[in-house]
Design an enzyme around this catalytic site. Structure first.
Site, short mmCIF file in Angstrom:
data_model
loop_
_atom_site.label_atom_id
_atom_site.label_comp_id
_atom_site.label_asym_id
_atom_site.label_seq_id
_atom_site.Cartn_x
_atom_site.Cartn_y
_atom_site.Cartn_z
N ALA A 59 8.17 6.14 0.56
CA ALA A 59 7.54 6.12 -0.76
C ALA A 59 6.56 7.29 -0.93
O ALA A 59 6.37 7.80 -2.03
CB ALA A 59 6.83 4.79 -0.96
N PHE A 60 5.95 7.68 0.17
CA PHE A 60 4.99 8.78 0.11
C PHE A 60 5.62 10.06 -0.45
O PHE A 60 4.94 10.88 -1.08
CB PHE A 60 4.44 9.05 1.53
CG PHE A 60 3.29 9.99 1.57
CD1 PHE A 60 2.00 9.55 1.28
CD2 PHE A 60 3.47 11.33 1.88
CE1 PHE A 60 0.92 10.43 1.32
CE2 PHE A 60 2.40 12.21 1.92
CZ PHE A 60 1.13 11.76 1.63
N GLU A 61 6.92 10.23 -0.21
CA GLU A 61 7.62 11.46 -0.63
C GLU A 61 8.12 11.39 -2.08
O GLU A 61 8.63 12.39 -2.60
CB GLU A 61 8.82 11.73 0.30
CG GLU A 61 8.44 12.33 1.65
CD GLU A 61 7.77 11.37 2.59
OE1 GLU A 61 8.19 10.19 2.65
OE2 GLU A 61 6.81 11.76 3.27
N VAL A 84 7.16 -0.93 -0.29
CA VAL A 84 6.09 -0.78 0.70
C VAL A 84 5.56 -2.18 1.03
O VAL A 84 5.08 -2.88 0.14
CB VAL A 84 4.95 0.13 0.19
CG1 VAL A 84 4.01 0.48 1.34
CG2 VAL A 84 5.49 1.40 -0.45
N ILE A 85 5.69 -2.54 2.31
CA ILE A 85 5.35 -3.90 2.72
C ILE A 85 4.14 -3.87 3.66
O ILE A 85 4.17 -3.21 4.70
CB ILE A 85 6.56 -4.56 3.40
CG1 ILE A 85 7.74 -4.61 2.42
CG2 ILE A 85 6.21 -5.97 3.89
CD1 ILE A 85 9.05 -5.06 3.04
N THR A 89 3.12 -2.05 7.84
CA THR A 89 2.50 -0.74 7.93
C THR A 89 0.98 -0.81 7.91
O THR A 89 0.39 -1.31 6.96
CB THR A 89 2.99 0.21 6.81
OG1 THR A 89 2.16 1.36 6.81
CG2 THR A 89 3.00 -0.41 5.46
N HIS A 91 -0.85 1.64 7.47
CA HIS A 91 -1.37 2.54 6.44
C HIS A 91 -0.81 2.18 5.06
O HIS A 91 -0.62 3.03 4.20
CB HIS A 91 -1.12 4.01 6.79
CG HIS A 91 0.30 4.36 7.08
ND1 HIS A 91 1.03 3.80 8.10
CD2 HIS A 91 1.14 5.24 6.48
CE1 HIS A 91 2.25 4.31 8.11
NE2 HIS A 91 2.34 5.19 7.13
N PHE A 116 7.09 3.76 -12.63
CA PHE A 116 6.72 3.21 -11.32
C PHE A 116 7.48 1.91 -11.04
O PHE A 116 7.13 0.86 -11.58
CB PHE A 116 5.20 2.97 -11.29
CG PHE A 116 4.68 2.59 -9.95
CD1 PHE A 116 4.53 3.54 -8.96
CD2 PHE A 116 4.33 1.27 -9.66
CE1 PHE A 116 4.03 3.19 -7.70
CE2 PHE A 116 3.83 0.92 -8.42
CZ PHE A 116 3.69 1.88 -7.44
N ARG A 130 11.28 -9.86 -5.54
CA ARG A 130 11.16 -8.89 -6.64
C ARG A 130 12.36 -7.96 -6.74
O ARG A 130 12.40 -7.08 -7.59
CB ARG A 130 9.89 -8.05 -6.44
CG ARG A 130 8.60 -8.82 -6.66
CD ARG A 130 7.43 -8.07 -6.03
NE ARG A 130 6.13 -8.70 -6.29
CZ ARG A 130 5.72 -9.84 -5.77
NH1 ARG A 130 6.49 -10.55 -4.99
NH2 ARG A 130 4.51 -10.31 -6.06
N1 INI Z 1 7.25 4.12 3.46
C1 INI Z 1 7.73 3.19 2.61
O1 INI Z 1 8.35 3.56 1.60
N2 INI Z 1 7.54 1.88 2.83
C2 INI Z 1 6.88 1.42 3.92
O2 INI Z 1 6.74 0.17 4.06
C3 INI Z 1 6.38 2.37 4.85
N3 INI Z 1 5.72 1.94 6.05
O3 INI Z 1 5.84 0.77 6.40
O4 INI Z 1 5.06 2.75 6.72
C4 INI Z 1 6.57 3.74 4.59
N4 INI Z 1 6.08 4.69 5.41
C5 INI Z 1 6.59 6.05 5.43
C6 INI Z 1 5.88 6.96 4.44
O5 INI Z 1 6.23 6.63 3.10
C7 INI Z 1 6.29 8.41 4.68
O6 INI Z 1 7.70 8.54 4.56
C8 INI Z 1 5.88 8.96 6.04
O7 INI Z 1 4.52 8.72 6.26
C9 INI Z 1 6.17 10.48 6.15
O8 INI Z 1 5.39 11.19 5.19
#
Ligand code: INI
Length: 160
Positions: A59-61, A84-85, A89, A91, A116, A130
């Protein structure tokens, strides 16, 4: 006093083009969001060729690719999907807030609806709920929001 004009986007997506940006993390759940979004777009008139799917690692990307897709001029809206759970995680808060902020910024900076549709939950069970489970499909809801926003922007007309 005259009637107040009211503008509401109609749910007709004929001839519209959509980018879906979806992360691979938690694929079992996110794939259901993608299916829900595509089904919703098709049932509201989008042609199959009017949907393009971009996969990112997590999701970060999402915001980077969503911004690039929005700026490309090839789409009427961008739909961001991911899962994102919290239980998985440490973070969570960081990833969840970054993707939320980034998607909002992508929309405001590009002037295109960037929607979103990222599920953020405490547990896997809540995420399943969901994604076509007990509480609907967040992917389909995101697609509907995209269709409505595109139609509403059409009603306002061009910038300048
Ligand atoms: N990314 C997600 O989309 N969902 C998650 O639950 C998750 N966890 O659990 O860490 C997650 N992490 C990866 C993050 O989005 C990045 O891809 C990674 O940090 C590289 O930048």
């Amino acid at each position: 006093m005259g009637e107040t004009p009211i503008y509401e986007g109609q749910l007709n997506a004929e001839g519209k083009r959509f980018a879906i940006v979806a992360s691979r993390y938690n694929e079992i759940i996110t794939s259901r969001l993608i299916d829900g979004a595509k089904d919703c777009l098709l049932r509201h008139g989008t042609e199959a060729g009017g949907i393009e799917l971009f996969r990112v690692p997590g999701a970060f990307e999402i915001p980077l690719i969503a911004t690039r897709a929005a700026k490309s001029g090839r789409f009427d809206a961008v739909i961001c999907l991911g899962t994102v759970i919290r239980g998985q995680t440490p973070h969570f808060d960081f990833v969840a807030s970054e993707v939320g902020r980034g998607v909002g910024r992508a929309s405001n900076e590009t002037g295109l609806p960037v929607i979103f549709g990222v599920v953020t939950t405490d547990t896997v069970e809540q995420a399943v709920d969901r994604a076509g489970g007990r509480t609907g499909n967040r992917g389909a809801e995101a697609a509907l929001a995209a269709i409505e926003m595109v139609a509403l922007l059409d009603q306002i007309g061009t910038e300048e």
